[in-house]
Write a protein that holds these residues in place. Sequence first.
Motif, PDB file in Angstrom:
ATOM      1  N   ASP A   1      -1.653   6.795   2.054  1.00  0.00           N
ATOM      2  CA  ASP A   1      -0.508   7.615   1.590  1.00  0.00           C
ATOM      3  C   ASP A   1      -0.694   9.193   1.623  1.00  0.00           C
ATOM      4  O   ASP A   1      -0.048   9.897   0.983  1.00  0.00           O
ATOM      5  CB  ASP A   1      -0.011   6.965   0.105  1.00  0.00           C
ATOM      6  CG  ASP A   1       0.460   5.421   0.331  1.00  0.00           C
ATOM      7  OD1 ASP A   1       1.476   5.532   1.392  1.00  0.00           O
ATOM      8  OD2 ASP A   1       0.395   4.852  -0.322  1.00  0.00           O
TER       9      ASP A   1
ATOM     10  N   ALA B   1      -4.336   5.469  -6.531  1.00  0.00           N
ATOM     11  CA  ALA B   1      -2.849   5.433  -6.482  1.00  0.00           C
ATOM     12  C   ALA B   1      -2.283   6.255  -5.554  1.00  0.00           C
ATOM     13  O   ALA B   1      -3.232   7.031  -5.101  1.00  0.00           O
ATOM     14  CB  ALA B   1      -2.339   5.910  -7.941  1.00  0.00           C
ATOM     15  N   LYS B   2      -0.975   5.964  -5.186  1.00  0.00           N
ATOM     16  CA  LYS B   2      -0.487   6.880  -4.187  1.00  0.00           C
ATOM     17  C   LYS B   2      -0.489   8.081  -4.718  1.00  0.00           C
ATOM     18  O   LYS B   2      -0.500   8.319  -6.103  1.00  0.00           O
ATOM     19  CB  LYS B   2       1.119   6.305  -4.294  1.00  0.00           C
ATOM     20  CG  LYS B   2       1.371   5.008  -3.362  1.00  0.00           C
ATOM     21  CD  LYS B   2       2.844   4.549  -3.365  1.00  0.00           C
ATOM     22  CE  LYS B   2       2.986   3.293  -2.384  1.00  0.00           C
ATOM     23  NZ  LYS B   2       4.175   2.972  -2.029  1.00  0.00           N
TER      24      LYS B   2
ATOM     25  N   ASN C   1      -4.015   2.645  -0.472  1.00  0.00           N
ATOM     26  CA  ASN C   1      -3.272   3.785  -0.820  1.00  0.00           C
ATOM     27  C   ASN C   1      -3.971   5.169  -0.226  1.00  0.00           C
ATOM     28  O   ASN C   1      -3.311   6.112  -0.202  1.00  0.00           O
ATOM     29  CB  ASN C   1      -3.201   4.293  -2.277  1.00  0.00           C
ATOM     30  CG  ASN C   1      -2.214   3.111  -3.124  1.00  0.00           C
ATOM     31  OD1 ASN C   1      -1.425   2.598  -2.326  1.00  0.00           O
ATOM     32  ND2 ASN C   1      -2.516   2.784  -4.254  1.00  0.00           N
TER      33      ASN C   1
END
Length: 387
Positions: free
Chosen positions: A291, A262-263, A288
């Motif tokens: 990021d 995930a981010k 992701n």
Amino acid sequence: MPKPLLLLLLITLLQLSLSASLTNPGDIAALKSFKSSITPSTILPSSCISTWDFSFDPCSSPKTTHFICGLTCSPDSTRVISITLDSVGYSGTLTPLISQLTHLLTLDLGQNSFHGPIPNSLSSLSLLQTLSLRYNSFFGPLPSSITTLTNLIDLDLSGNFLTGPLPTTLSSLTKLTRLDLSFNRFSGELPKLPPNLLELAIKANSLSGSISKVSFSDLTRLETVELSSNSFTGVLPNWFFQLPSLQQVNLANNSLTGVDIAKPDRKYNNLIAVDLGYNKIQGYVPVNFSDYPALASLSLRYNRLRGPIPLKYSKKGTLRRLFLDGNYLSGTPPVGFFYRGGDAVAGSFGDNCLRGCPRSSPLCLPSQKPMAVCKQAYAGKLSTSFD
């Protein structure tokens, strides 16, 4: 006898008496056993062990001709606190009497040819901080008694022939900051790891199972994870990348089937390099990863990824190395990769199902897969961006 000569004789005898009483007798016995356990033909004339002459006291000073290297004594010259051998090919076994060196802080026999099992008696070295038996020929299981050495800071047993599962009590080494068990034959699952690790390396073994949260719980200081060339399976979970100090990850050459990422939270911004090449990861390229603000190197080569290369990757200024070759990626790679000047990305997009990858760019090497292979991979369903 003239008085001056008598006085000189008495002083000499006194010095010899004091010298003979310096080193602890148990330490001397252990050192004698240590040397006698080494094959004499492997003790070269220029080596440290060749200077270990027990007609002299091991801890006496100055060391000009005897015990000139290989061991260090305590400030009061009574106890041996370090054995650090030169790497000249000593062959032999590690004597169980090593346990008598109870003040030992460092035992480093690295890059020699010691063999046999690691003796259980090492558990008596309760003050030991550094244990390095790297690149020898020790075999058999890792004694669980080693996990009672709670003052260990650095444990390096890499490059041997150690087998069996890792001790379930490994987490009891609460002061351990560096663990290297690479290039052995350990099997089974990864146990709960010591909580203060900074560096973890257990590459090129036969470890299996999934990457479990139980193994990594409380590892808030962990910076480097090197678990490549094992047999780990399953999905690499998102919590793994949220380890707060994580910087470098190498899980290449395993059997992972997916990545859940995930981010990142703002506090998880240390990730610099990730290598997940040569696994069985399916699905789309995990967008992701882009990021993570410090990410400079990413390898997902030779997996089973499909779909386009994320546009965000081409806009990530910190990214310097990107390997996506050997998948089934489709479409046209983002043009941003090919017009970055001095910020050009090194790596490869070759051996995919891409179209429009400039032949003049090193990124597009090797050549793409044949259309027939790509059609088979996509069951004949080619998107317009794929044609």
